[in-house]
Design an enzyme around this catalytic site. Sequence first.
Site, PDB file in Angstrom:
ATOM      1  N   ASP A  82      -2.990  -8.766  -0.359  1.00  0.00           N
ATOM      2  CA  ASP A  82      -3.452  -7.855  -1.402  1.00  0.00           C
ATOM      3  C   ASP A  82      -3.520  -8.579  -2.741  1.00  0.00           C
ATOM      4  OD1 ASP A  82      -4.300  -5.347  -2.325  1.00  0.00           O
ATOM      5  OD2 ASP A  82      -2.278  -4.777  -2.929  1.00  0.00           O
ATOM      6  N   HIS A 202      -7.018   1.963  -4.926  1.00  0.00           N
ATOM      7  CA  HIS A 202      -5.737   1.364  -5.298  1.00  0.00           C
ATOM      8  C   HIS A 202      -5.004   2.358  -6.193  1.00  0.00           C
ATOM      9  CE1 HIS A 202      -6.380  -3.114  -4.308  1.00  0.00           C
ATOM     10  NE2 HIS A 202      -7.316  -2.423  -3.680  1.00  0.00           N
ATOM     11  N   ASN A 225      -4.328   2.614  -0.946  1.00  0.00           N
ATOM     12  CA  ASN A 225      -3.174   1.751  -1.114  1.00  0.00           C
ATOM     13  C   ASN A 225      -2.010   2.573  -1.654  1.00  0.00           C
ATOM     14  OD1 ASN A 225      -4.870  -0.294  -0.348  1.00  0.00           O
ATOM     15  ND2 ASN A 225      -4.454  -1.601  -2.108  1.00  0.00           N
TER      16      ASN A 225
END
Length: 278
Positions: A82, A202, A225
């Site tokens: 990531d 995210h 995420n």
Amino acid sequence: MTRATLAQVLQPALAEGYAVAGVVCQGWEDARAYVAAAEAEGLPIVLQAGPGARAHMPLPVWAAIFHALADAAAVPVVLHLDHGTTIEECRQAIALGFTSVMFDGSRLPLADNIARTRAIVEMAHAAGVSCEGEIGFVGYHDGAASAGTDPEEAARFASETAVDAMAVSIGNVHLQRDRKARIDRGRLAEIEAVTDTPLVIHGGSGLSHTLRADLAAHSHICKFNIGTELRMAFGAALRKTLGSDPDLFDRIDILSATEAAIVNEARQVIGGLRPDRP
């Protein structure tokens, strides 16, 4: 089922209208708990080694942990780097057997972001690995401000890089604890109108469970995420464990006692992204 690429888990999600959790790992215990939660839900999971985790523990150790968990898992497990920031970092992850890398060129000028991301996509695809990119900039709670994703730039980015997944900035921010993020549905619709690339959020902890479920079912967002809320669950479990027995001192006993709480929280996250599952 064991190791899977990001494309292998996101393309079915895009076709069938659900999303997959990308969980931010910090150690063996939480990573093991996330896989156990995914197995309990019967759904795939993306194990992510982010910059903080890599600063704490070398990438080869993360690779070994992820390999061991994936190879014993009963569900597809993606081994994901990531927020990689250099070609070399992504190259190392691929060489270590990661099945997915995310190159974060979001702070670069558009042309540079496209060029570097495309180079990493080509390198990744040649090795049978997926690549995620970011267009726009997802900011940080109490930190750097976001820059919303421009739909025209997103269309160009997706087309010219051939990324397998595209992280977008549409109201989401990293490290948000209160689940009060507001998604710009208009911007999201404009992005979806110009590309079929699976989209990634995210900072998913800043969205309510209800909002995540709705977006998973009714948009092209195929991956959320999740880090902050799971770390908060770990912290709460750790404090409870230590508070319940002041004589505890063994690291294995202490950390193992937190895993049930992490599994329970992770199941809510993972299962909530496919509420229509059988």
